[in-house]
Design an enzyme around this catalytic site. Structure first.
Site, PDB file in Angstrom:
ATOM      1  N   CYS B 109       0.888  -1.159   0.000  1.00  0.00           N
ATOM      2  CA  CYS B 109       0.000   0.000   0.000  1.00  0.00           C
ATOM      3  C   CYS B 109       0.925   1.207   0.000  1.00  0.00           C
ATOM      4  O   CYS B 109       1.493   1.536   1.035  1.00  0.00           O
ATOM      5  CB  CYS B 109      -0.915  -0.006   1.220  1.00  0.00           C
ATOM      6  SG  CYS B 109      -1.943   1.472   1.319  1.00  0.00           S
ATOM      7  N   CYS B 112      -0.486   4.336   2.234  1.00  0.00           N
ATOM      8  CA  CYS B 112      -0.499   4.201   3.702  1.00  0.00           C
ATOM      9  C   CYS B 112      -0.026   2.795   4.036  1.00  0.00           C
ATOM     10  O   CYS B 112       1.126   2.482   3.773  1.00  0.00           O
ATOM     11  CB  CYS B 112      -1.861   4.549   4.295  1.00  0.00           C
ATOM     12  SG  CYS B 112      -3.261   3.753   3.494  1.00  0.00           S
ATOM     13  N   SER B 113      -0.873   1.958   4.603  1.00  0.00           N
ATOM     14  CA  SER B 113      -0.413   0.611   4.942  1.00  0.00           C
ATOM     15  C   SER B 113      -1.586  -0.365   5.003  1.00  0.00           C
ATOM     16  O   SER B 113      -1.661  -1.200   5.887  1.00  0.00           O
ATOM     17  CB  SER B 113       0.344   0.614   6.270  1.00  0.00           C
ATOM     18  OG  SER B 113      -0.442   1.229   7.268  1.00  0.00           O
ATOM     19  N   CYS B 114      -2.522  -0.265   4.046  1.00  0.00           N
ATOM     20  CA  CYS B 114      -3.666  -1.173   3.993  1.00  0.00           C
ATOM     21  C   CYS B 114      -3.170  -2.620   3.978  1.00  0.00           C
ATOM     22  O   CYS B 114      -2.189  -2.937   3.310  1.00  0.00           O
ATOM     23  CB  CYS B 114      -4.493  -0.911   2.741  1.00  0.00           C
ATOM     24  SG  CYS B 114      -5.243   0.722   2.713  1.00  0.00           S
TER      25      CYS B 114
END
Lengths: 90, 201
Positions: B109, B112-114
Site C-alpha cells: 500500500c 499508507c499501509s492497507c
C-alpha cells in the site's frame, strides 16, 4: 450508474496534482494502463476528506507496465483507482 | 505520512482530539481501544495459511477464491467483515498461469499501509516503512532479493497497490514434494511473508 469502463479498456489517469486528499498515487498520474476488473464501488475519498458524503463510485483494478510508470522495469503494477480518476486513452 | 509516529506531533494531536471527544460525551472512555481490540480479535496469519492450503488441495475452492474471495473464505469460517464495513478481498495466486507462464505477486500500500488484518494479524513494521512502500513498486525484483527471494527472469511479476477499500492476499506457489501432506500440514508450511508475496511459502 453504469460503469464507464470495462475490463480490457485502455485508460489514462488524471495528470493534475489536486489540492487536498487523493488516492491517485503520484507515480501513477498521467499514465496509460488497462482495466483488469471492477474492485467494488466506494465513496470517492477525495470528496469524503473534504467532509462530503458522496455516492459510491466504481473502483477498478488498473494494470500498468512498470516501464510506462518509471521508464524501466519488466514488471506490472496494479492500482485500485476510482473511475473519477480515469479517462479513455486515445 | 510516516511508518511510525508513536511519539510524533500527529500522535499528540490524535490524543488531544480523543480527549475532546470524550469530554463532550461523543466517545466513551476506552471506546477506541475496545474497537481496535475487536478489529484485531482472531486476526492471525494462521487464517491466511488455511486459505492457501485449501486452495492448493481443492481446485474448486481455488477457482471460487479467484472470482469472489469474500464469499469463498466463508467456507473456512473466515470473514473480512470485522471492521466498520466489509472490506473487499482480492486473492491472487502464484505459479503458472493458463499459458504456463510463471506468475509472482507481491502486495503493498504505497499511500499508507492497507493490509488484510483479519487474515494476517497486525502488519509487520517493514510493511509500513516508507522504504518498502516506495521501493517495491519500482524495483520489486531488487526488494524481493533483499528478502532472500530470487525470482527467475522468466517469472512474470505483478505488484498490487491498495488505494481504495480492497485488501490483497497472495496464495504462494505450492512447494514441490508436498503431495503426501495433509491440508493441515500444508498450512503449517505457509508463512506470513509468503502471503504478502515477499517469500516463497
Amino acid at each position: 450508474m453504469a460503469d464507464r469502463f470495462a475490463p480490457g479498456d485502455r485508460v489514462r489517469t488524471r495528470a493534475a496534482d489536486p489540492d487536498g486528499h487523493t488516492r491517485l498515487p503520484r507515480y501513477a498520474r498521467g499514465a496509460i494502463g488497462t482495466v483488469v476488473e471492477r474492485a467494488g464501488a466506494h465513496p470517492l475519498a477525495d470528496e469524503r476528506a473534504r467532509g462530503g458524503a458522496p455516492d459510491a463510485h466504481a473502483v477498478h483494478h488498473v494494470r500498468f507496465a512498470a516501464a510506462d510508470l518509471f521508464g524501466a522495469g519488466d514488471h506490472a503494477v496494479v492500482v485500485e483507482l476510482w473511475e473519477d480518476y480515469l479517462e479513455e486513452a486515445p | 505520512m510516516s511508518g511510525d509516529h508513536a511519539s510524533s506531533t500527529i500522535s499528540a494531536q490524535v490524543r488531544h482530539v480523543e480527549a475532546l471527544l470524550e469530554s463532550r460525551g461523543l466517545l466513551g472512555a476506552g471506546e477506541i481501544d475496545t474497537r481496535i481490540d475487536a478489529f484485531l480479535a482472531g486476526g492471525t496469519p494462521v487464517n491466511g495459511a488455511r486459505i492457501a492450503a485449501r486452495a492448493w488441495t481443492d481446485p474448486g475452492f481455488a477457482g471460487r477464491l479467484s472470482v469472489d474471495a469474500n464469499t469463498a473464505i466463508r467456507e473456512l469460517g473466515l470473514s473480512m467483515a470485522g471492521g466498520l464495513q466489509e472490506q473487499r478481498l482480492k486473492v491472487v495466486a502464484n505459479g503458472p498461469d493458463e499459458h504456463g507462464v510463471d506468475q509472482h505477486h507481491v502486495v503493498v500500500c504505497t499511500l499508507c499501509s492497507c493490509y488484510p488484518i483479519a487474515l494476517l494479524g497486525p502488519s509487520p513494521s517493514w510493511y509500513k516503512s516508507e522504504a518498502y512502500r516506495s521501493r517495491v513498486v519500482r524495483d520489486p525484483r531488487g526488494v524481493l532479493r533483499e528478502f532472500g527471494l530470487e525470482l527467475p527472469a522468466a517469472t512474470s511479476l505483478t505488484v498490487w497497490d491498495a488505494s481504495a477499500e480492497s485488501r490483497y492476499l497472495v496464495v504462494p506457489r505450492r512447494p514441490d514434494g508436498t503431495g503426501g501432506l495433509t491440508e493441515e500440514e500444508l498450512a503449517g508450511l505457509v508463512t506470513r511473508n509468503g502471503l504478502i508475496g515477499t517469500a516463497a511459502v
